[in-house]
Design a protein around this motif. Sequence first.
Motif, short mmCIF file in Angstrom:
data_model
loop_
_atom_site.label_atom_id
_atom_site.label_comp_id
_atom_site.label_asym_id
_atom_site.label_seq_id
_atom_site.Cartn_x
_atom_site.Cartn_y
_atom_site.Cartn_z
N HIS A 68 -14.74 -11.09 -2.27
CA HIS A 68 -15.21 -10.65 -0.96
C HIS A 68 -15.44 -11.81 0.00
O HIS A 68 -15.69 -11.58 1.18
CB HIS A 68 -16.49 -9.83 -1.09
N GLY A 77 -5.83 -10.35 0.50
CA GLY A 77 -5.25 -9.57 -0.58
C GLY A 77 -6.15 -9.33 -1.78
O GLY A 77 -5.70 -8.79 -2.78
N ALA A 79 -9.88 -8.14 -1.76
CA ALA A 79 -10.87 -7.06 -1.72
C ALA A 79 -11.13 -6.67 -0.27
O ALA A 79 -10.82 -7.42 0.64
CB ALA A 79 -12.17 -7.53 -2.37
N PRO A 80 -11.74 -5.52 -0.07
CA PRO A 80 -12.12 -5.15 1.29
C PRO A 80 -13.24 -6.06 1.80
O PRO A 80 -14.04 -6.55 1.01
CB PRO A 80 -12.64 -3.71 1.17
N GLN A 108 -10.97 3.19 2.34
CA GLN A 108 -10.81 2.75 3.72
C GLN A 108 -12.04 1.97 4.15
O GLN A 108 -13.17 2.42 3.99
CB GLN A 108 -10.61 3.93 4.67
N ALA A 112 -8.38 -0.45 7.81
CA ALA A 112 -7.45 -0.75 6.72
C ALA A 112 -7.79 0.04 5.46
O ALA A 112 -8.96 0.31 5.17
CB ALA A 112 -7.48 -2.25 6.41
N HIS A 114 -7.54 -0.20 1.43
CA HIS A 114 -7.42 -1.17 0.34
C HIS A 114 -7.27 -0.39 -0.96
O HIS A 114 -8.08 0.48 -1.25
CB HIS A 114 -8.66 -2.06 0.26
N ASP A 115 -6.24 -0.70 -1.73
CA ASP A 115 -6.04 -0.02 -3.00
C ASP A 115 -6.23 -1.04 -4.12
O ASP A 115 -5.28 -1.58 -4.66
CB ASP A 115 -4.66 0.62 -3.07
N ARG A 116 -7.47 -1.32 -4.39
CA ARG A 116 -7.84 -2.33 -5.38
C ARG A 116 -8.80 -1.73 -6.40
O ARG A 116 -9.19 -0.57 -6.29
CB ARG A 116 -8.52 -3.53 -4.70
#
Length: 176
Positions: A68, A77, A79-80, A108, A112, A114-116
Amino acid sequence: MQGRQDPLDRAYGKQMKKKVSVLALLLALGLTGKAWVHAQSRSSGSGAPGRDAGPGAAHFERLCASCHGSDGRALEGEAPPLAGSSWVAGPETRLIRIVMHGVRGPIQVGDAIHDREMPGFEPKLSDDEMASLLSFVRSRWGGPSAPITRESVRRVRAAAGKRTRYWTVEELLATP
């Protein structure tokens, strides 16, 4: 305890452990990059010397900053961002659940998606440590709010029972 794998190992594997080790080495050598420099300049210019000192900040740097960012803006790339996130400013029980058991899948933050995958720290942090960490995060990036107490963490931990799986966004939104 032979055969039981640490949750961080399952979540990120050897590659993430290498990244964390490299980041820890860079921090130790003072070669921390612009995220650390930016965080330091924000802290020193805040008019509140030492406001980031304490166990919450230390837990954050140890467990969260590698993804983070020390400034809460996230590493590219990884984390949110936490800065400006409605997830940080939202209900404290939701934030406790995320840090306790982790979250997986698209989420979301701002504009953005984030798919983490974020691991949970339930086995690594006591109620006091988790309360301290989360109080630091909310005071730094969630706007004005009361500190999160160990009693709140204890209630969420008790309500979760023996949960070991990550939360999904849908589950988190269904139960504030």
